[in-house]
Design a protein around this motif. Structure first.
Motif, PDB file in Angstrom:
ATOM      1  N   THR A  43      71.847  48.691  94.504  1.00  0.00           N
ATOM      2  CA  THR A  43      71.060  48.445  92.964  1.00  0.00           C
ATOM      3  C   THR A  43      69.277  48.659  93.378  1.00  0.00           C
ATOM      4  O   THR A  43      68.793  49.427  92.566  1.00  0.00           O
ATOM      5  CB  THR A  43      71.078  47.114  92.828  1.00  0.00           C
ATOM      6  OG1 THR A  43      72.329  46.695  92.275  1.00  0.00           O
ATOM      7  CG2 THR A  43      70.136  46.749  91.514  1.00  0.00           C
ATOM      8  N   LEU A  44      68.817  48.396  94.541  1.00  0.00           N
ATOM      9  CA  LEU A  44      67.397  48.315  94.964  1.00  0.00           C
ATOM     10  C   LEU A  44      67.033  49.844  94.888  1.00  0.00           C
ATOM     11  O   LEU A  44      67.685  50.678  95.579  1.00  0.00           O
ATOM     12  CB  LEU A  44      66.970  47.678  95.977  1.00  0.00           C
ATOM     13  CG  LEU A  44      67.165  46.328  95.941  1.00  0.00           C
ATOM     14  CD1 LEU A  44      66.752  45.427  97.083  1.00  0.00           C
ATOM     15  CD2 LEU A  44      66.728  45.487  94.656  1.00  0.00           C
TER      16      LEU A  44
ATOM     17  N   ILE B 227      66.053  41.276  90.451  1.00  0.00           N
ATOM     18  CA  ILE B 227      65.181  42.444  89.952  1.00  0.00           C
ATOM     19  C   ILE B 227      64.016  42.151  89.106  1.00  0.00           C
ATOM     20  O   ILE B 227      62.949  42.732  89.449  1.00  0.00           O
ATOM     21  CB  ILE B 227      66.311  43.394  89.269  1.00  0.00           C
ATOM     22  CG1 ILE B 227      67.358  43.739  89.771  1.00  0.00           C
ATOM     23  CG2 ILE B 227      65.658  44.450  88.291  1.00  0.00           C
ATOM     24  CD1 ILE B 227      66.934  44.833  91.141  1.00  0.00           C
TER      25      ILE B 227
ATOM     26  N   LYS C 117      71.778  39.057  90.064  1.00  0.00           N
ATOM     27  CA  LYS C 117      71.081  40.542  90.058  1.00  0.00           C
ATOM     28  C   LYS C 117      69.790  40.475  89.224  1.00  0.00           C
ATOM     29  O   LYS C 117      68.913  40.897  89.630  1.00  0.00           O
ATOM     30  CB  LYS C 117      71.985  41.461  89.477  1.00  0.00           C
ATOM     31  CG  LYS C 117      71.582  42.867  89.526  1.00  0.00           C
ATOM     32  CD  LYS C 117      72.826  43.782  89.161  1.00  0.00           C
ATOM     33  CE  LYS C 117      72.182  45.559  89.185  1.00  0.00           C
ATOM     34  NZ  LYS C 117      73.658  46.218  88.888  1.00  0.00           N
TER      35      LYS C 117
ATOM     36  N   GLN D 186      61.486  48.728  94.826  1.00  0.00           N
ATOM     37  CA  GLN D 186      62.187  47.487  94.989  1.00  0.00           C
ATOM     38  C   GLN D 186      62.189  47.170  96.287  1.00  0.00           C
ATOM     39  O   GLN D 186      61.924  45.852  96.597  1.00  0.00           O
ATOM     40  CB  GLN D 186      63.274  47.268  94.071  1.00  0.00           C
ATOM     41  CG  GLN D 186      62.993  47.540  92.348  1.00  0.00           C
ATOM     42  CD  GLN D 186      64.276  47.894  91.629  1.00  0.00           C
ATOM     43  OE1 GLN D 186      65.156  48.076  92.166  1.00  0.00           O
ATOM     44  NE2 GLN D 186      64.202  47.381  90.561  1.00  0.00           N
TER      45      GLN D 186
END
Length: 212
Positions: free
Chosen positions: A63-64, A117, A113, A68
């Motif tokens: 995801t990152l 985020i 998540k 991030q």
């Protein structure tokens, strides 16, 4: 006033408490998973073979993004910095662990998540507002100034949501760090090791329990 620099980093004296709390926080009860899965229309496919060693990102897309991960790295290292005996959190793969965690398709992971985020985005926004730079580019004292506001036992109203993110991120950092070989060594954890003899509990422990 209790500050992040004084009490919110994790040292060896508090690590056992943190790792127990993190373990509870990271647990995914089978009953909850089964219930959530039963309600799902599409599901998430078959569980991976966790007896096999997988490369980072092999199980599911991560995801990152780069920015991030930069923010996550410096935050993890503020929570568990390097000392004379052990490396900082990011050096043992904690950021990879957190990225894998929030990328997993399971319901509890997916709940984390947006928290992670949005929290990382908030850190960069707050860093820009206060110091005109990204969180990862700040000086340590500037990062600590922000973390003081979101790690307080009773954060001010503007920081309540960010404080929830920080609490969860700190638990994930502790869980990721203290379940690595380096983290276990830092805790002086021996584990299930064969012993030639066993002398029993120390006398002072027996006395404290009223057994001697």
């Amino acid at each position: 006033m209790e500050t992040f620099n004084d009490s919110m980093r994790i040292d060896r004296r508090t690590a056992l408490k943190w790792v127990l709390a993190a373990s509870a926080a990271l647990q995914l009860p089978a009953t909850t998973l089964a219930q959530d899965t039963a309600k799902s229309v599409t599901g998430y496919g078959k569980d991976p073979n966790l007896l096999k060693i997988h490369q980072i990102g092999e199980l599911w897309p991560l995801t990152l993004n780069e920015q991030q991960r930069a923010t996550a790295t410096v935050l993890s290292d503020l929570i568990i910095p390097a000392d004379d005996e052990s490396p900082a959190a990011s050096k043992v793969g904690v950021v990879d662990f957190i990225d894998e965690w929030i990328s997993a398709p399971y319901p509890n992971n997916q709940q984390d998540k947006p928290v992670i985020i949005q929290g990382l985005a908030w850190l960069d926004q707050e860093a820009q507002r206060r110091f005109k730079n990204t969180f990862s580019a700040l000086m340590e004292k500037e990062r600590i100034a922000i973390c003081d506001d979101i790690s307080a036992a009773k954060p001010a109203a503007p920081f309540e949501q960010a404080a929830k993110f920080f609490a969860r991120y700190r638990a994930l950092t502790a869980g990721g760090y203290y379940t690595t070989p380096v983290g276990m060594k830092d805790l002086r954890y021996v584990g299930n090791v064969a012993m030639t003899t066993f002398d029993g509990p120390p006398l002072e422990v027996l006395k404290k329990l009223g057994l001697a």
